[in-house]
Design a protein around this motif. Structure first.
Motif, PDB file in Angstrom:
ATOM      1  N   HIS A  55       1.433  -3.817   4.743  1.00 44.20           N
ATOM      2  CA  HIS A  55       1.530  -2.913   3.598  1.00 44.20           C
ATOM      3  C   HIS A  55       1.579  -1.453   4.030  1.00 44.20           C
ATOM      4  CE1 HIS A  55       1.001  -1.808  -0.637  1.00 44.20           C
ATOM      5  NE2 HIS A  55       0.150  -0.904  -0.235  1.00 44.20           N
ATOM      6  N   TYR A 269       8.113  -5.977  -1.944  1.00 47.43           N
ATOM      7  CA  TYR A 269       7.456  -5.577  -3.185  1.00 47.43           C
ATOM      8  C   TYR A 269       7.520  -6.746  -4.163  1.00 47.43           C
ATOM      9  CZ  TYR A 269       7.436  -0.674  -1.790  1.00 47.43           C
ATOM     10  OH  TYR A 269       7.205   0.511  -1.139  1.00 47.43           O
ATOM     11  N   VAL A 274       2.551  -4.923  -6.528  1.00 43.51           N
ATOM     12  CA  VAL A 274       3.020  -3.917  -5.577  1.00 43.51           C
ATOM     13  C   VAL A 274       4.421  -3.495  -5.996  1.00 43.51           C
ATOM     14  CG1 VAL A 274       3.439  -3.363  -3.156  1.00 43.51           C
ATOM     15  CG2 VAL A 274       1.683  -5.036  -3.747  1.00 43.51           C
TER      16      VAL A 274
END
Length: 546
Positions: A55, A269, A274
């Motif tokens: 991430h 994503y 996210v």
């Protein structure tokens, strides 16, 4: 791997501690939630930790606004990711972009080091899975070091978790030592990582990503023979991944086509966990955007060829200044919004975008044309917007779950073509599998645009390849690195950048002056070591002229 969630306790425990002013929080581990002794109890926790490392590799804002560090775009509203102040030459060593880049990369390195030092504590963990996860962590660490060395030159190099006292005394390692470490790490993990993953793990680092990353490192170091050796592993064989050009250039950047044959590695994503809404400040205002903070330049628009393969400056190109977007490379329409553009809405309908002053048939309450370009307004300062990466599924708030491509097969082909040409090995065969193939996919059909011209010199082909990289890879966070490695920044990042032809005819032939750039070749090829880092650690020397 769609990153479904992150674990905030690990950002506190593993992420905030780097070579930065936050190092003084080393003693503030939330010991009631996380310690090295109580965390590494099963493979699921180890995977969660690795997810956080993934991430932290990239984010949408940096990815997009790096384009405004180059001649492809401008950032004139705010100073997003330092794009405006760095481009205008006023940023100093205390600027937040420099310290943020430093911090985020060393945060990634610390996360990777922590996993590598602790994953063996996990009881009864499958050995093959453990070795694969170690390889993923080593890639993430190498990725971070590569970016640090590219931006800053000499940087501290370490492959273990260092303590607070060490962080205050460590020195910078030479650039070449860092690059050698990156390449040795990538070499070491190449055979460990799989060629592909099951569907529920797509997005993790593959063998192809490692090979592509090695090629990119060698490219920035101008190691041409090594670039060829690495790219050929993906071009001449499917043993390391079955990659090919996706049939549609525009379709590459649509959520429906994620994980297609061209994507080698992307940043994952998934909404709503996210996602990003960066396009809220990039899209045209008349389709619901808030303001424009990232706008294409006229210089970028001018780089797109005519359909016959000629530059618009060529008298034989057929370019008509009164119809400047007709018969141009189809990638222009897939990338840039210009006057008269047909913007597709999520419901399938189209909205005509008017950027030329006074042309919009819609009028405001004062009877003025409601066109996009109005000096001093929140619309595009150049009269252009970006279309590439607009997510049709993002809705009215432009919140997107569209993956950001870090590496794709077209880049591999372009690296191969450039290396071959630099070594004097460009042939019709090389041209056909690289430049011709990429242009055919883009939509070129004319023989002049597609066929190899053996009469061209090495220098002429070099310019063709460089321009092809620009128009193919725009808005993919690569142009600034190309400009720097080609050492042309002094030419293309100095002076005025322009917008569309809406200005006074007496000034720059009517093209809008939108930003005056400053690039000092004796200073700006490297970023400064952040001031706060040097305040903590006096052993960190500074780059020249900062």
């Amino acid at each position: 791997m769609k990153i479904m969630k992150t674990y905030k306790i690990m950002f506190v425990a593993a992420g905030i501690l780097s070579l930065s002013s936050c190092m003084n929080k080393l003693d503030l581990y939330p010991t009631n939630q996380f310690t090295e002794e109580n965390y590494w109890t099963n493979s699921q926790k180890a995977q969660s930790f690795l997810n956080d490392a993934y991430h932290n590799m990239a984010d949408a804002e940096r990815y997009f606004y790096n384009e405004a560090l180059s001649d492809n775009a401008v950032n004139l509203r705010g100073d997003v990711q330092g794009a405006a102040s760095i481009a205008s030459g006023v940023a100093d060593a205390g600027h937040g972009r420099f310290s943020n880049e430093w911090f985020r990369r060393y945060q990634s390195i610390r996360n990777a080091n922590m996993l590598l030092e602790n994953i063996d504590k996990v009881p009864n963990m499958d050995e093959a899975l453990k070795e694969r996860m170690k390889a993923e962590a080593r890639f993430i660490r190498a990725f971070a070091y590569f970016h640090l060395a590219t931006w800053f030159g000499d940087v501290p190099l370490f492959n273990t978790v260092i303590n607070f006292n060490d962080s205050k005394t460590i020195s910078r390692s030479p650039h070449q030592q860092v690059i050698s470490f990156v390449l040795s790490e990538l070499d070491a993990i190449e055979s460990t990582l799989p060629v592909q993953y099951p569907q529920n793990e797509r997005g993790k680092i593959t063998r192809g990503a490692v090979i592509g990353m090695k090629a990119r490192v060698h490219l920035l170091e101008s190691n041409w023979q090594q670039v060829i050796a690495e790219t050929e592993k993906l071009i001449t064989s499917t043993a390391n991944g079955a990659y090919s050009l996706f049939p549609s250039y525009a379709g590459l950047f649509e959520e429906a086509n994620e994980f297609n044959s061209e994507v080698i590695f992307d940043f994952q994503y998934v909404q709503p966990n996210v996602s990003y809404n960066t396009f809220f400040d990039i899209a045209p205002l008349s389709v619901g955007a808030r303001l424009n903070s990232l706008a294409p330049t006229q210089e970028l628009v001018d780089s797109y060829l005519m359909m016959n393969g000629k530059r618009i400056t060529d008298p034989a190109s057929g370019y008509n200044e009164n119809e400047p977007y007709v018969n141009r490379d189809p990638r222009l329409t897939a990338t840039v919004v210009y006057h008269g553009y047909q913007w597709q809405r999520p419901d399938g309908s189209f909205k005509t975008i008017y950027t030329r002053p006074g042309t919009d048939p819609v009028r405001d309450e004062n009877g003025n044309a409601a066109d996009e370009y109005r000096p001093g307004s929140s619309s595009s300062p150049t009269g252009y917007y970006f279309r590439k990466y607009y997510d049709l599924n993002s809705g009215t708030n432009f919140r997107s779950g569209l993956n950001l491509i870090i590496m794709r097969y077209a880049d591999i082909l372009l690296m191969y073509a450039e290396a071959k040409n630099e070594l004097g090995q460009m042939t019709e065969e090389v041209w056909n599998k690289t430049i011709r193939a990429i242009r055919q996919r883009a939509g070129f059909t004319a023989a002049e645009a597609l066929n190899f011209n053996a009469a061209l010199s090495n220098a002429q082909i070099r310019e063709i390849i460089r321009n092809e990289r620009r128009t193919e890879l725009v808005l993919e966070s690569l142009r600034i690195f190309d400009i720097k490695r080609w050492r042309i920044a002094g030419q293309v990042l100095n002076g005025w950048v322009h917008g569309a032809k809406f200005g006074p005819a007496s000034v720059d032939n009517g093209y809008l002056r939108v930003q005056q750039r400053v690039f000092d070749p004796a200073k700006h090829y490297l970023w400064p070591i952040p001031r706060q880092e040097r305040n903590i650690n006096p052993n960190l020397t500074q780059n020249p002229n900062w």
